[in-house]
Design an enzyme around this catalytic site. Structure first.
Site, PDB file in Angstrom:
ATOM      1  N   CYS A 118       0.812  -1.226   0.000  1.00 37.39           N
ATOM      2  CA  CYS A 118       0.000   0.000   0.000  1.00 37.39           C
ATOM      3  C   CYS A 118       0.844   1.274   0.000  1.00 37.39           C
ATOM      4  O   CYS A 118       0.326   2.351  -0.280  1.00 37.39           O
ATOM      5  CB  CYS A 118      -0.938   0.005   1.194  1.00 37.39           C
ATOM      6  SG  CYS A 118      -1.933  -1.473   1.273  1.00 37.39           S
ATOM      7  N   HIS A 245      -3.190   6.810   3.049  1.00 35.03           N
ATOM      8  CA  HIS A 245      -3.670   5.544   2.482  1.00 35.03           C
ATOM      9  C   HIS A 245      -4.972   5.174   3.179  1.00 35.03           C
ATOM     10  O   HIS A 245      -5.091   5.263   4.407  1.00 35.03           O
ATOM     11  CB  HIS A 245      -2.614   4.444   2.676  1.00 35.03           C
ATOM     12  CG  HIS A 245      -3.173   3.078   2.432  1.00 35.03           C
ATOM     13  ND1 HIS A 245      -3.882   2.772   1.291  1.00 35.03           N
ATOM     14  CD2 HIS A 245      -3.161   1.952   3.190  1.00 35.03           C
ATOM     15  CE1 HIS A 245      -4.278   1.512   1.357  1.00 35.03           C
ATOM     16  NE2 HIS A 245      -3.854   0.996   2.487  1.00 35.03           N
ATOM     17  N   ASN A 275     -10.450  -0.461   0.531  1.00 31.77           N
ATOM     18  CA  ASN A 275      -8.993  -0.312   0.541  1.00 31.77           C
ATOM     19  C   ASN A 275      -8.444  -0.764  -0.815  1.00 31.77           C
ATOM     20  O   ASN A 275      -8.477  -1.950  -1.134  1.00 31.77           O
ATOM     21  CB  ASN A 275      -8.422  -1.176   1.682  1.00 31.77           C
ATOM     22  CG  ASN A 275      -6.907  -1.181   1.724  1.00 31.77           C
ATOM     23  OD1 ASN A 275      -6.246  -0.685   0.818  1.00 31.77           O
ATOM     24  ND2 ASN A 275      -6.355  -1.769   2.773  1.00 31.77           N
TER      25      ASN A 275
END
Ligand code: ACO
Length: 318
Positions: A118, A245, A275
């Site tokens: 990520c 994020h 996500n």
């Protein structure tokens, strides 16, 4: 030689799946998912889609955006393509970046993928920027491209409900006449945390110790933001938006609370997308520009964390 972002774009699958539409066999609920994560829906690729096809769409969209903004960048001008991905179309090679290069006909570009989960988009920005300065490259594409639905265990409600598919890309231009977009960067990793979030060697599914990742993430997000402010000699009042994020709305809220910074500085798009790993930050930038929040001169902090464990952040003037 200063580097600027001169175009951004996204590639989002057509199919949107609301919490209520998830398989009944998961025994989950809209209420649980929303209250524990802030997620209402996610987008999922069909069987022909992949992280590479989403990445291609995002890159094309970013090139069009650069064109609209008066930078007529042609695919054949691109010197470098860096793709951050945790779910590349091919297991190991060729890279997504090479598939994107082929589709764009960006024949003179170097192309490779980055594996920093990520945090990958932020790693990608700094890797591309450094190569542009060192190799005197003029144009680069940095893309976060994920199809996490393909590596999710659809029998494990504690992970599969969290993730979504999507891609976000930025066109970078290196030009002496520009004011530099980027300020300080923070990049880091702690391999001791590799067991808390990994892709199973046998099953090729995401495995996660949610609680361990949660507490790491809250502390690390707060640390990145404080470090960047210190490096830039700024306070939170000088920053228009913090783009973290998007792993869990509660992580972002807890980091803001720990720092005692107002939540209205923090951008949230997890409700819509879930996500999307390395894509969540560039997708947020695209949507912020579309809804008018991101205009030239705005000052941003980007902050990400992910498997590895890895983390990264940077100061960015739009
Ligand atoms: N629906 C309903 N119940 C659920 C679900 C679900 N989808 N998932 C878990 N539960 C249940 C569990 O079984 C457990 O039940 P029990 O108490 O009867 O045993 C209960 O809910 C609590 O489970 P926890 O795992 O303790 O829930 P928690 O409050 O910690 O939230 C979460 C879990 C959302 C995963 C949180 O820990 C988190 O956000 N962690 C960080 C995740 C993250 O940032 N990951 C990054 C991945 S990005 C990448 O690199 C690909």
């Amino acid at each position: 030689m200063p580097v600027r972002i001169c175009g951004i774009g996204k590639g989002i699958p057509a199919k949107k799946v609301m919490n209520d539409e998830l398989p009944a066999s998961l025994e989950t609920s809209d209420e649980w998912i929303k209250s524990h994560t802030g997620i209402s829906s996610r987008y999922i690729v069909d069987e022909n889609g992949s992280s590479a096809t989403l990445g291609m769409s995002a890159c094309k969209d970013a090139l069009k955006d650069a064109d609209r903004k008066g930078f007529s960048v042609k695919a054949e001008d691109i010197d470098l393509i860096v793709c951050a991905t945790a779910a590349a179309e091919y297991w190991s090679f060729p890279s997504n970046a090479c598939l994107i290069q082929k589709e764009l006909k960006a024949s003179k570009s170097a192309a490779f993928d980055i594996s920093a989960a990520c945090s990958g988009f932020i790693y990608g920005l700094q890797v591309a920027r450094s190569l542009m300065l060192q190799m005197k490259y003029k144009y680069a594409l940095v893309v976060g491209a994920e199809a996490l639905s393909k590596i999710s265990d659809w029998n494990d409600r504690s992970t599969c409900v969290l993730f979504g598919d999507g891609a976000g890309a930025a066109v970078l231009k290196n030009d002496d006449t520009f004011e530099e977009s980027f300020g300080s960067f923070v990049l880091g990793a702690d391999g001791n945390g590799c067991d808390s979030l990994y892709l199973g060697k046998e099953d090729h599914h995401i495995h996660m110790d949610g609680r361990a990742v949660y507490s790491f993430a809250v502390g690390k997000m707060a640390e990145i933001i404080e470090t960047l402010l210190k490096k830039e000699n700024l306070t939170i009042d000088d920053i228009d938006y913090v783009v973290c994020h998007q792993a869990n709305e509660r992580i972002i809220q807890a980091a803001a609370k720990r720092l005692n910074y107002p939540m209205d500085k923090f951008v949230l798009n997890i409700a819509d997308y879930g996500n999307t790993s390395s894509s969540s930050i560039p997708i947020a930038l695209v949507d912020m520009e579309k809804d008018g929040r991101l205009i030239p001169g705005k000052k941003l902090l980007l902050a990400g964390f992910g498997a590895g464990l890895t983390w990264g952040g940077c100061f960015l003037k739009w």
